[in-house]
Write a protein that holds these residues in place. Structure first.
Motif, short mmCIF file in Angstrom:
data_model
loop_
_atom_site.label_atom_id
_atom_site.label_comp_id
_atom_site.label_asym_id
_atom_site.label_seq_id
_atom_site.Cartn_x
_atom_site.Cartn_y
_atom_site.Cartn_z
N GLY A 54 -25.70 19.97 -15.67
CA GLY A 54 -24.78 19.87 -16.80
C GLY A 54 -24.18 18.49 -16.91
N LEU A 55 -22.94 18.35 -16.45
CA LEU A 55 -22.24 17.07 -16.54
C LEU A 55 -21.99 16.53 -15.13
CD1 LEU A 55 -19.69 17.98 -19.37
CD2 LEU A 55 -21.95 16.94 -19.58
N PRO A 61 -23.64 13.52 -19.24
CA PRO A 61 -24.78 14.40 -19.00
C PRO A 61 -25.55 13.97 -17.75
CG PRO A 61 -24.64 13.85 -21.32
CD PRO A 61 -23.59 13.02 -20.62
N ILE A 167 -32.78 15.11 -21.68
CA ILE A 167 -32.00 15.87 -22.66
C ILE A 167 -32.85 17.07 -23.09
CG2 ILE A 167 -30.78 15.79 -24.86
CD1 ILE A 167 -29.60 13.93 -22.74
N VAL A 170 -33.53 23.20 -26.05
CA VAL A 170 -33.16 24.56 -25.65
C VAL A 170 -33.16 25.48 -26.86
CG1 VAL A 170 -31.53 25.95 -24.37
CG2 VAL A 170 -31.64 23.48 -23.93
N ASP A 188 -31.98 22.10 -15.59
CA ASP A 188 -30.92 22.54 -14.67
C ASP A 188 -31.45 23.34 -13.49
OD1 ASP A 188 -28.89 21.33 -16.12
OD2 ASP A 188 -28.50 23.09 -17.35
N GLN A 275 -35.90 16.32 -25.44
CA GLN A 275 -35.74 15.57 -26.67
C GLN A 275 -35.72 14.07 -26.37
OE1 GLN A 275 -32.51 17.00 -29.22
NE2 GLN A 275 -32.21 18.75 -27.86
N PRO A 279 -28.25 8.74 -28.13
CA PRO A 279 -27.00 8.87 -28.86
C PRO A 279 -26.22 7.55 -28.94
CG PRO A 279 -26.84 9.93 -26.70
CD PRO A 279 -28.27 9.56 -26.90
N ARG B 52 -24.87 29.02 -24.09
CA ARG B 52 -25.43 27.77 -23.59
C ARG B 52 -24.56 27.16 -22.50
NH1 ARG B 52 -29.36 25.59 -27.11
NH2 ARG B 52 -29.59 26.79 -29.02
N GLY B 54 -24.27 23.32 -20.04
CA GLY B 54 -24.78 21.95 -19.88
C GLY B 54 -24.77 21.21 -21.21
N LEU B 55 -25.96 21.10 -21.82
CA LEU B 55 -26.09 20.38 -23.07
C LEU B 55 -26.46 21.35 -24.18
CD1 LEU B 55 -28.00 17.22 -21.79
CD2 LEU B 55 -25.53 17.56 -22.01
N GLY B 59 -28.28 18.16 -27.55
CA GLY B 59 -28.17 17.30 -26.38
C GLY B 59 -26.76 16.81 -26.12
N GLU B 60 -25.79 17.34 -26.84
CA GLU B 60 -24.39 16.99 -26.60
C GLU B 60 -23.82 17.94 -25.53
OE1 GLU B 60 -22.67 14.42 -28.17
OE2 GLU B 60 -24.73 14.02 -28.78
N ARG B 127 -18.80 9.07 -32.21
CA ARG B 127 -19.38 8.27 -31.12
C ARG B 127 -18.41 7.20 -30.62
NH1 ARG B 127 -22.87 11.27 -29.16
NH2 ARG B 127 -24.69 11.81 -30.39
N GLU B 143 -21.94 10.38 -35.98
CA GLU B 143 -23.37 10.70 -36.11
C GLU B 143 -23.53 12.13 -36.57
OE1 GLU B 143 -25.85 9.83 -32.68
OE2 GLU B 143 -27.35 11.28 -33.37
N PRO B 168 -15.84 19.17 -17.03
CA PRO B 168 -15.45 19.68 -15.72
C PRO B 168 -15.18 18.57 -14.70
CG PRO B 168 -17.81 19.95 -16.05
CD PRO B 168 -17.25 19.49 -17.36
N ASP B 188 -19.46 26.34 -16.63
CA ASP B 188 -20.80 26.88 -16.87
C ASP B 188 -20.91 28.36 -16.53
OD1 ASP B 188 -21.81 24.49 -17.84
OD2 ASP B 188 -22.49 23.80 -15.89
#
Lengths: 455, 455
Positions: A54-55, A61, A167, A170, A188, A275, A279, B52, B54-55, B59-60, B127, B143, B168, B188
């Motif tokens: 995740g992060l 990311p 990235i 999903v 993940d 992907q 960004p 969901r 993570g991303l 992809g954010e 952004r 964006e 997190p 998560d």
């Protein structure tokens, strides 16, 4: 004034770029000021394993998609640096399918040799890149992740080497929101043992789906159902793995498929690809593509058509990896050093169109391999990247495809592949892949050394 | 020229801000041009549940931290909008601890009433925000996530309402890199049933640790060990949950703790809090704080000290939530409308220092509650936000603290709390929380309606 070059990412591509410049500098070239921005605290990109998902610690990311027990899925001879052989790094022959840690060590070995770490700003993320038409330069806004300090710097060229396996793509299916188990993307996935005894649904039909299904089963999962959108991989799977048509929906923990069949499922692993995501790039500089052998808008696979002072490395769907990145980095370097003259825009477009027309007509894996080998050869001839036996690598790729078709469980036990750089033949591994549960470099190298000594 | 106001985020804070402006407009005020940027496809911020992790699809980073079966952990009377009561939304009394879906419905109900969706650009991520000193305005680069189209727009004010429970804080402990199970942050965590039968290590000593430990046990996990850094929560835990001192390291699947004890562990859930993270804000505009009742550099908890045209909403550690966000949004609105005059910088600093001096001296949860109630009252008196019984909410908070100390499993079964807006008393829920496995709004409302009808 000295040119300033921003290199984004210190993975295999960014390191190849730094290495390419150092090679030129050691031979007397005047090189530009290089600044490589890497958001991780370590180099190696994807090959830098992390337990995090995740992060990351700074809320960025997580870049890494690697998991424990990942072994190379192609012979290492196919990704051997032409100027830094496996023999040079390891001091002798090894088997052909090393685990991740061994390849990480190899990548880092070449980077260390040229001490390229001095160009890298670790823990630094690029937030925004745009082109200033008035001043004819790039404005690159960066942030130091430990302090949050941000600033905008000016660069003459920007080289993007951030990869495209970070990235996740999903997809959503009906019933996911009420599925009572874990749903994760392969990005993940970290440790197959988490899924010990679980009934797993793997979605996908490419390398990740194949390898993660095998990993899970190897480390003790329950039965695995692989669901595919268009066509199955059709390998001769070991007991406990089967392929079925696409999932239609989940009803609680029951998966329903297009063929009307159902399975009880404890965890869903989406091996549904990645992907191309940038960004941090302004729209007019941003590559937009799916994963393919010759993305649009990149001349020679490298130079951004509308503004060739933006270069992208490694953005292709990849049979070839490290050597292709090298060849691209060498060409980017030579453009920046003024050694390589770009053709006119019309000529670049014509060249790109020709490659893409050929790409569109490709009809088999063998044709894909030849296409990318030709792309690689096309780059290598333009620079002084050391010669290596590209035709040999074509043959090895095709041989490897056969081996996988013959037995997807044992293809990694093959040996005797010839290095296209040194001619060295690879050794047999001391343990068959299906039974090799310990993937540490120590076990891998140590035992192979004693193996080669006693042989 | 009409002022332009950028509002970042359409969760409870951003929606409060849009609502505040609409209330003024309906009463005849000339309101500025409002543009609210929301990266999700839906509104409600954290309350917008997603499977969901993570991303997200673009992809954010996934914003949501909510999990299935999350029920309010404080009486809903403590977060009731002063101008949109629960009675108005639901048409009658309800129990005090509704599940997530019910609170989401309530938040959205007020937003729908004023049709604020017309100000929101969904699927649009901010952004970069920086201040242009020459032109005295903000440059906001955004964006559109579906197309990747980016542009930079000019704004007179920027209001940040992106929350601080999304990024997190994930500590690392020795042995994590070799732990053979799942390690996740509570961000998560999605469905307790995933951990059915598993031995769980929960790290933390705040709301998430408490609630996730209880959830897991409620839905059938194996034994739960909660590890704390400084002090345990010391609730009278149900059987199968215990607290131990801090983890020192993992050795395979064995957890070692400071008291020398060990436990076998199948999954690790890090309930270790969140970071205030604003990767899109230039350094000179970026709030940097840990989670506390009165963050530094925010006058009245809202106005950025160095440039009050930047406002932050909801950045406090929170006893009060929706009402505090409202009070802040009303004040931000009145500043922008010219109804509220900011004092001089020196006066602002003096006020901030006084609040922070008091905050530093706080010594108990009850003192914290009174402090934040005073902060809320301080804001409410400055605008026309409707009066409600703040003193009543102080009492309810303290009563609730007692109830939790008495029984952490049954405190959600309490009822008879009085609405500070309407005076309505809350109903008993039809099922005790420990036995209420279905958290759908249908079950919750439907059965309570029949309950109230048959009563």
């Amino acid at each position: 004034m000295t040119q300033r070059v921003a290199i984004i990412g210190a993975g295999p591509c960014g390191l190849a770029q730094l290495h390419a410049f150092e090679e030129a500098r050691k031979q007397g070239a005047e090189t530009p000021e290089l600044v490589c921005f890497e958001k991780q605290e370590n180099w190696g990109g994807l090959w830098n394993y992390t337990w995090r998902t995740g992060l990351d610690a700074h809320g960025e990311p997580v870049h890494g998609s690697m998991y424990r027990y990942l072994w190379s899925n192609a012979p290492k001879e196919l990704l051997e640096f032409a100027d830094y052989s496996f023999d040079e790094h390891f001091g002798g022959p090894l088997p052909s399918f090393p685990p991740r840690e061994v390849l990480f060590d190899y990548i880092i070995g070449r980077a260390r040799k040229n001490q390229v770490e001095r160009f890298i700003k670790f823990g630094t993320v690029v937030r925004w890149v745009e082109y200033d038409n008035t001043r004819q330069c790039f404005q690159v806004t960066i942030e130091a992740l430990d302090t949050g300090a941000s600033r905008t710097e000016t660069f003459d060229r920007v080289i993007v080497g951030t990869g495209h396996f970070s990235i996740p793509n999903v997809p959503e299916f009906p019933g996911f929101e009420r599925f009572p188990g874990r749903i994760l993307h392969s990005h993940d996935f970290r440790d197959a043992r988490e899924f010990c005894g679980k009934r797993i649904l793997v979605m996908g039909s490419s390398y990740s789906a194949e390898d993660i299904a095998l990993q899970c089963r190897k480390y003790g999962s329950g039965p695995i159902t692989i669901t595919y959108r268009t066509q199955p991989m059709n390998f001769d799977w070991p007991e406990g793995i089967e392929e079925v048509p696409l999932l239609t929906h989940m009803d609680g923990s029951t998966a329903h498929f297009r063929d009307g069949s159902t399975r009880g499922i404890d965890a869903i692993i989406l091996c549904t690809g990645y992907q191309h995501s940038f960004p941090f790039m302004a729209e007019d500089l941003k590559l937009t593509t799916h994963n393919r052998l010759y993305p649009d808008n990149l001349y020679k696979g490298v130079f951004w058509m509308d503004n060739p002072d933006v270069m992208y490395l490694g953005m292709q769907d990849q049979y070839y990896t490290f050597t292709l990145f090298d060849a691209e980095a060498w060409l980017a370097r030579d453009y920046i050093l003024g050694r390589y003259q770009l053709p006119t825009r019309a000529e670049r477009q014509e060249d790109l169109d020709a490659w893409r027309t050929r790409e569109e007509a490709l009809g088999s894996a063998f044709e894909d391999i030849d296409f990318q080998a030709d792309h690689l050869a096309d780059l290598v001839r333009l620079t002084d990247y050391p010669a290596f036996d590209i035709d040999l690598t074509r043959s090895i790729f095709k041989e490897w495809e056969h081996h996988k078709d013959e037995d997807v469980v044992t293809y990694r036990d093959r040996h005797g592949f010839t290095s296209p750089v040194t001619g060295t033949q690879s050794l047999p591994h001391h343990t068959g892949w299906w039974h090799a549960l310990d993937d540490s470099m120590e076990t891998y190298i140590g035992n192979n050394e004693s193996h080669s000594q006693s042989a």
